[in-house]
Write an enzyme that holds these catalytic residues in place. Structure first.
Site, PDB file in Angstrom:
ATOM      1  N   ARG A   1       2.847  31.792  -6.020  1.00  0.00           N
ATOM      2  CA  ARG A   1       3.176  30.953  -4.863  1.00  0.00           C
ATOM      3  C   ARG A   1       4.451  31.449  -4.201  1.00  0.00           C
ATOM      4  NH1 ARG A   1       1.026  24.923  -5.751  1.00  0.00           N
ATOM      5  NH2 ARG A   1       1.767  24.782  -3.619  1.00  0.00           N
TER       6      ARG A   1
ATOM      7  N   ARG B   1       5.143   1.709  11.113  1.00  0.00           N
ATOM      8  CA  ARG B   1       4.573   2.965  11.632  1.00  0.00           C
ATOM      9  C   ARG B   1       3.085   3.128  11.341  1.00  0.00           C
ATOM     10  NH1 ARG B   1       8.716   7.762  10.353  1.00  0.00           N
ATOM     11  NH2 ARG B   1       7.342   8.919  11.709  1.00  0.00           N
TER      12      ARG B   1
ATOM     13  N   HIS C   1       4.542  -6.549  12.637  1.00  0.00           N
ATOM     14  CA  HIS C   1       4.049  -5.490  11.760  1.00  0.00           C
ATOM     15  C   HIS C   1       3.568  -6.007  10.412  1.00  0.00           C
ATOM     16  CE1 HIS C   1       5.476  -2.801  14.786  1.00  0.00           C
ATOM     17  NE2 HIS C   1       6.714  -3.213  14.648  1.00  0.00           N
TER      18      HIS C   1
ATOM     19  N   PRO D   1       8.798   5.281   1.216  1.00  0.00           N
ATOM     20  CA  PRO D   1       8.770   5.173  -0.222  1.00  0.00           C
ATOM     21  C   PRO D   1       8.333   6.459  -0.895  1.00  0.00           C
ATOM     22  CG  PRO D   1       7.154   3.762   0.875  1.00  0.00           C
ATOM     23  CD  PRO D   1       7.546   4.843   1.792  1.00  0.00           C
ATOM     24  N   GLU D   2       9.156   6.901  -1.806  1.00  0.00           N
ATOM     25  CA  GLU D   2       8.757   7.966  -2.702  1.00  0.00           C
ATOM     26  C   GLU D   2       8.369   7.266  -3.996  1.00  0.00           C
ATOM     27  OE1 GLU D   2      11.450  11.343  -2.639  1.00  0.00           O
ATOM     28  OE2 GLU D   2      12.259  10.663  -0.736  1.00  0.00           O
TER      29      GLU D   2
END
Length: 274
Positions: A155, A110, A92, A2-3
DNA sequence: AAGGTAACCTGACTGC
DNA sequence: TGCAGTCAGGTTACCT
């Protein structure tokens, strides 16, 4: 997994079921996440009313009377709402939260995700070590060209990696970093300090558009992401570059390239992005 | 301070 | 069919 869009889609799906409701039970079946899920979580949460479900970057913040439950989905986490008693838990399904009339399940194969507790007495949640150094929200008006320009001075790292780092703007993960840079016409390898004011402006615009579009179609479905009500997201169907190595650029037909930046795949069009 | 890398963990897929 | 190797949406910790 998920973003920001997937987390926001999850938040919107959960909010109507949880806001204003009281926690009647908490089961921690497997506390092994990125950090151990506190054993005391049930005693802290049961009886509490959930006032608001907020989001900061990719974190979901469950505001209850006594404090804040912090949840992060990592790479493979998801929350599911069940309006009837859910089926037997799978391997899970690590945590379950029971409310008055629904069941919430946290699944995370995970186990890169996290579920932590921040008591009200510990002060402002924004100062929590995990949140304190996050960049600005992408839909916050403070996210603008001037901010990006100022923050990228000095940067030398490639703009893709700077975007991903999340200290300037939060929520742009690996898929949407590639997608945003394509939309802005910026080469992902460009050192961040070499962005001028115009390109900073284009990048801001592109990030907002890409994230908003992804939210509106229910997020991305890669492997196994599904929203909290079980629906799939559709963003990947329309990805311009992500996962399209060798396929023709949708704008100019040049084959899309894939490269590695900091061990993560980046996709871009060598002709459209300079 | 910024940049690079390894680490956390499981599952799906590829190629021999 | 099986096994080894590769890759995956994120983030922290640690070293230079």
């Amino acid at each position: 997994m998920p973003e920001l869009p997937e987390v926001e889609v999850t938040r919107r799906a959960l909010a109507p079921h949880v806001e204003g409701r009281r926690v009647t039970g908490v089961v921690v079946r497997d506390a092994r996440m990125r950090w151990p899920v506190p054993r005391e979580l049930p005693q802290w949460l049961v009886g509490q009313r959930i006032d608001h479900l907020d989001r900061r970057g990719k974190y979901l913040l469950w505001q209850v009377e006594a404090g804040t439950l912090i949840s992060h989905l990592g790479m493979s986490g998801s929350w599911r709402v069940h309006l009837a008693p859910p089926p037997a838990p799978g391997r899970h399904d690590h945590v379950e939260i029971h409310l008055d009339r629904c069941w919430l399940r946290l699944t995370d194969p995970r186990r890169f995700g996290a579920l932590l507790w921040h008591p009200r007495a510990d002060g402002d949640i924004a100062q929590h070590p995990l949140l304190a150094h996050l960049g600005v929200e992408p839909f916050d008006p403070r996210f603008d060209a001037a901010l990006v320009y100022a923050a990228t001075r000095g940067r030398t790292a490639p703009i893709k990696q700077v975007l991903l780092a999340g200290d300037i703007v939060v929520g742009v993960g690996n898929i949407y970093a590639s997608e945003s840079l394509f939309r802005a016409g910026i080469n992902p390898k460009l050192p961040a300090r070499r962005l001028g004011p115009m390109r900073c402006a284009r990048l801001v615009e592109a990030v907002r558009e890409v994230l908003a579009e992804a939210i509106s179609v229910g997020g991305s479905t890669l492997r196994d992401f599904v929203g909290a009500e079980g629906a799939e997201g559709y963003f990947m169907r329309e990805a311009a570059v992500y996962g399209r190595e060798g396929a023709p650029c949708r704008a100019c037909r040049t084959p899309i390239r894939r490269l590695l930046q900091g061990q993560r795949a980046t996709y871009y069009c060598p002709r459209c992005q300079r």
